[in-house]
Design an enzyme around this catalytic site. Structure first.
Site, PDB file in Angstrom:
ATOM      1  N   CYS A 164       2.244  -1.987   0.230  1.00 39.78           N
ATOM      2  CA  CYS A 164       3.540  -1.719  -0.405  1.00 39.78           C
ATOM      3  C   CYS A 164       3.684  -1.823  -1.802  1.00 39.78           C
ATOM      4  O   CYS A 164       4.511  -1.136  -2.621  1.00 39.78           O
ATOM      5  CB  CYS A 164       4.798  -2.608   0.234  1.00 39.78           C
ATOM      6  SG  CYS A 164       4.911  -1.963   2.063  1.00 39.78           S
TER       7      CYS A 164
ATOM      8  N   LYS B  74      14.243  -0.717   2.602  1.00 37.89           N
ATOM      9  CA  LYS B  74      13.493   0.753   2.589  1.00 37.89           C
ATOM     10  C   LYS B  74      12.433   0.717   4.023  1.00 37.89           C
ATOM     11  O   LYS B  74      11.728  -0.063   4.650  1.00 37.89           O
ATOM     12  CB  LYS B  74      12.271   0.560   1.584  1.00 37.89           C
ATOM     13  CG  LYS B  74      11.121  -0.495   1.533  1.00 37.89           C
ATOM     14  CD  LYS B  74      10.331  -0.853   0.307  1.00 37.89           C
ATOM     15  CE  LYS B  74       9.152  -1.697   0.333  1.00 37.89           C
ATOM     16  NZ  LYS B  74       8.159  -1.568   1.575  1.00 37.89           N
TER      17      LYS B  74
ATOM     18  N   ASP C 146       8.991  -7.120  -0.934  1.00 40.40           N
ATOM     19  CA  ASP C 146       8.734  -7.228   0.719  1.00 40.40           C
ATOM     20  C   ASP C 146       8.435  -8.770   0.784  1.00 40.40           C
ATOM     21  O   ASP C 146       7.358  -9.134   1.637  1.00 40.40           O
ATOM     22  CB  ASP C 146       7.785  -6.310   1.050  1.00 40.40           C
ATOM     23  CG  ASP C 146       8.259  -4.909   1.301  1.00 40.40           C
ATOM     24  OD1 ASP C 146       9.314  -4.627   0.852  1.00 40.40           O
ATOM     25  OD2 ASP C 146       7.499  -4.287   1.584  1.00 40.40           O
TER      26      ASP C 146
END
Ligand code: C5J
Length: 227
Positions: A167, A134, A29
Site C-alpha cells: 500500500c 480505501k 493503513d
C-alpha cells in the site's frame, strides 16, 4: 529552515524541500489487523514484529506534525459491511478458507467498523485529521484523497505506514503520477518481508527519484528543528 520558510531534508537521491503549508503527513493503513498480534496479518502467517518497529518513529513524526498544526491524513484499507466495494477477485485471492469479509480474529476481516480495521491506539487519529477509507492498495483509487489534497493546497507528501511494498508503494506511485512529491522515511514504513522492505525503498529512489525520495526520520526531525 530556509530563508523562504521551507525545510530541507537530507534524503536520497538528493535533498527534499517542503513548505509547512503545502506538506501532509500521510500515514498508510496502521491498522490493528496488520500490526497487532492475533490479527489478520498474523493469521496469514506473518510476523507482526516486522511492522511494529515502525510505530515509535511514526509517533515521533505525528507528534511533530500535530504540535505545529501541519496537515495529517490517515488511511485504512477496508470495505463496506455489505462488501459492495470488494472486488470478487480480491475476495477469493489466496484461496484461504477465511478471506476478507469473513469473521476473523478481530471481527470481520478488513471491514469498516470492525475492531481489526481500526487504527492502532498509538497513532489514533485526532479530530480534524482526515481519515481515508480505501478499498484498494493505493490511497487515491476510489477515494476523495486527491480532492482533499488539492483543496488544502498540498503538493508534497511524507508517506509512512504499512506495508512498504504494497500500500505504501502503490500510493507513492499514484501520488507521483498526480504531480505530488513524495518523501518516504525508511524507518516509518514496514514490511513483513525484509527483502521487500529493502527493494521497495530502492525502487522509489532509483533513477534520480523516479517515484520519490527516501530518508531516515531522523533527517526530517533534524530539518524541522534546524532554525
Ligand atoms: C496489504 C497494505 N499488504 N496495507 N495491505 O494487503 O499494504
Amino acid at each position: 529552515m530556509n530563508t523562504n520558510g521551507t525545510f530541507q531534508v537530507t534524503a536520497e537521491p538528493y535533498d527534499f524541500e517542503f513548505g509547512p503549508d503545502s506538506v501532509a503527513l500521510l500515514i498508510i493503513d496502521m491498522q490493528r489487523d496488520f500490526l497487532e498480534p492475533g490479527g489478520f496479518g498474523e493469521m496469514l502467517g506473518n510476523d507482526v514484529a516486522q511492522l511494529r518497529g515502525t510505530i515509535e518513529p511514526n509517533v515521533r513524526l505525528l507528534n511533530i506534525w500535530r504540535s505545529r498544526g501541519w496537515h495529517v491524513i490517515h488511511t485504512r484499507e477496508g470495505h463496506r459491511p455489505d462488501l459492495g466495494c470488494l472486488p470478487p477477485a480480491k475476495k477469493v485471492r489466496g484461496k484461504s478458507p477465511t478471506t476478507i469479509g469473513d469473521v476473523g480474529p478481530m471481527g470481520r476481516i478488513l471491514v469498516r467498523g470492525e475492531a481489526g480495521h481500526d487504527i492502532i491506539p498509538e497513532l489514533y487519529p485526532k479530530f480534524g485529521e482526515a481519515v481515508i477509507d480505501k478499498p484498494g492498495k493505493g490511497a487515491f483509487y476510489a477515494t476523495d484523497l486527491h480532492a482533499i489534497l488539492m483543496n488544502r493546497g498540498i503538493k508534497q507528501l511524507i508517506i509512512t505506514g504499512v506495508t512498504t511494498e504494497v500500500c505504501v508503494n502503490t500510493t507513492v506511485r499514484e501520488a507521483n503520477d498526480r504531480g505530488y512529491d513524495c518523501l518516504v522515511p525508511s524507518d516509518c514504513v514496514g514490511s513483513y518481508f525484509p527483502e521487500f522492505q529493502e527493494m521497495g525503498l530502492k525502487m522509489i529512489k532509483a533513477q534520480g527519484g523516479i517515484f520519490g525520495w527516501v530518508c531516515h526520520s531522523d533527517q526530517i526531525v533534524a530539518a524541522v528543528n534546524h532554525q
